[in-house]
Motif scaffolding. Sequence first.
Motif, mmCIF file in Angstrom:
data_model
loop_
_atom_site.group_PDB
_atom_site.id
_atom_site.type_symbol
_atom_site.label_atom_id
_atom_site.label_comp_id
_atom_site.label_asym_id
_atom_site.label_seq_id
_atom_site.Cartn_x
_atom_site.Cartn_y
_atom_site.Cartn_z
ATOM 1 N N ASP A 152 0.813 -1.221 0.000
ATOM 2 C CA ASP A 152 0.000 0.000 0.000
ATOM 3 C C ASP A 152 0.848 1.273 0.000
ATOM 4 O O ASP A 152 0.335 2.370 0.198
ATOM 5 C CB ASP A 152 -0.954 0.005 1.193
ATOM 6 C CG ASP A 152 -0.224 -0.004 2.533
ATOM 7 O OD1 ASP A 152 1.025 -0.079 2.537
ATOM 8 O OD2 ASP A 152 -0.910 0.058 3.577
ATOM 9 N N GLY A 153 2.164 1.107 -0.228
ATOM 10 C CA GLY A 153 3.057 2.266 -0.311
ATOM 11 C C GLY A 153 3.434 2.871 1.021
ATOM 12 O O GLY A 153 4.026 3.963 1.063
ATOM 13 N N THR A 154 3.140 2.185 2.118
ATOM 14 C CA THR A 154 3.415 2.753 3.438
ATOM 15 C C THR A 154 4.541 1.998 4.140
ATOM 16 O O THR A 154 4.828 0.824 3.859
ATOM 17 C CB THR A 154 2.169 2.718 4.342
ATOM 18 O OG1 THR A 154 1.823 1.365 4.630
ATOM 19 C CG2 THR A 154 1.001 3.427 3.674
ATOM 20 N N ALA A 155 5.157 2.695 5.068
ATOM 21 C CA ALA A 155 6.134 2.114 5.990
ATOM 22 C C ALA A 155 6.082 2.956 7.249
ATOM 23 O O ALA A 155 5.624 4.106 7.227
ATOM 24 C CB ALA A 155 7.540 2.123 5.388
ATOM 25 N N GLU A 156 6.510 2.394 8.350
ATOM 26 C CA GLU A 156 6.531 3.176 9.580
ATOM 27 C C GLU A 156 7.763 2.857 10.411
ATOM 28 O O GLU A 156 8.266 1.738 10.398
ATOM 29 C CB GLU A 156 5.260 2.967 10.403
ATOM 30 C CG GLU A 156 5.026 1.567 10.898
ATOM 31 C CD GLU A 156 3.743 1.453 11.706
ATOM 32 O OE1 GLU A 156 3.747 0.722 12.721
ATOM 33 O OE2 GLU A 156 2.733 2.100 11.331
ATOM 34 N N PHE A 157 8.226 3.896 11.068
ATOM 35 C CA PHE A 157 9.328 3.760 12.020
ATOM 36 C C PHE A 157 8.732 3.985 13.405
ATOM 37 O O PHE A 157 8.243 5.079 13.699
ATOM 38 C CB PHE A 157 10.424 4.791 11.735
ATOM 39 C CG PHE A 157 11.080 4.644 10.385
ATOM 40 C CD1 PHE A 157 12.097 3.728 10.189
ATOM 41 C CD2 PHE A 157 10.671 5.438 9.307
ATOM 42 C CE1 PHE A 157 12.707 3.603 8.942
ATOM 43 C CE2 PHE A 157 11.272 5.319 8.072
ATOM 44 C CZ PHE A 157 12.299 4.398 7.876
ATOM 45 N N THR A 158 8.752 2.950 14.219
ATOM 46 C CA THR A 158 8.162 3.047 15.550
ATOM 47 C C THR A 158 9.255 3.166 16.612
ATOM 48 O O THR A 158 10.430 2.877 16.351
ATOM 49 C CB THR A 158 7.296 1.821 15.854
ATOM 50 O OG1 THR A 158 8.108 0.644 15.791
ATOM 51 C CG2 THR A 158 6.163 1.704 14.844
ATOM 52 N N GLU A 159 8.849 3.583 17.798
ATOM 53 C CA GLU A 159 9.765 3.731 18.941
ATOM 54 C C GLU A 159 10.971 4.590 18.565
ATOM 55 O O GLU A 159 12.113 4.275 18.910
ATOM 56 C CB GLU A 159 10.202 2.362 19.453
ATOM 57 C CG GLU A 159 9.041 1.507 19.951
ATOM 58 C CD GLU A 159 9.474 0.155 20.472
ATOM 59 O OE1 GLU A 159 10.651 -0.220 20.271
ATOM 60 O OE2 GLU A 159 8.647 -0.530 21.073
#
Length: 206
Positions: A152-159
């Motif tokens: 879906d074209g997304t990525a996330e950087f958590t913490e």
Amino acid sequence: MILMVGAILLMGACSSLLFDGGNYGEIRVEAVTASGDPVEGLPLTLYQATRPIAYAATDENGLYAFEFVPFGNHGVRAGALEGYTFTSPSFDDGLIIGDSGGEAEVVFTLRRCEGTIRVLVADELGEPVPNAGLVLYGGGAGLNRPAETLADGTAEFTEVPCGEYGVAIDPPAGFTVREGRGSSYIDAIVIEEFDDVQITFTVQRT
């Protein structure tokens, strides 16, 4: 001659008084999270009135001991540490070392300060672009964390520890991006406690 000998004896007595271990104390400092985990690298300043007299930082066990602290009323101030906020006051004063020495203890309690950076990569028509390479960089610790966009074209950087960061993109095959700030990289992303930041890259089909 007698006067000189007397002066030498007096100097010896003063020297013994000044460096007698009984005239000094110790102030022990501990830095922990609410769950009891040690906090390493917390900057510390030992002061008397408004005058700093020693600097240090907590070790891997979250501990530090100021030794040979002279007689008087002292305080310890903790400095800022990236990725943490204080849940207790960041200073403690009124720490008394008596004229015969003594000990005092200070405990600083902190919690992790972190947030999330969400990334969307899309083409010029707004269609999501998967498999784009991303790198989160910056922060006081010199973070360098890779990621890749999903279908879906997304990525996330958590913490992500509180601080200032940038994200750079490496477009997948069949796409290109104009080099430069705001295009191939987005910087000056400031993360404060519990932030949830969204950024978007637009790439062009080749």
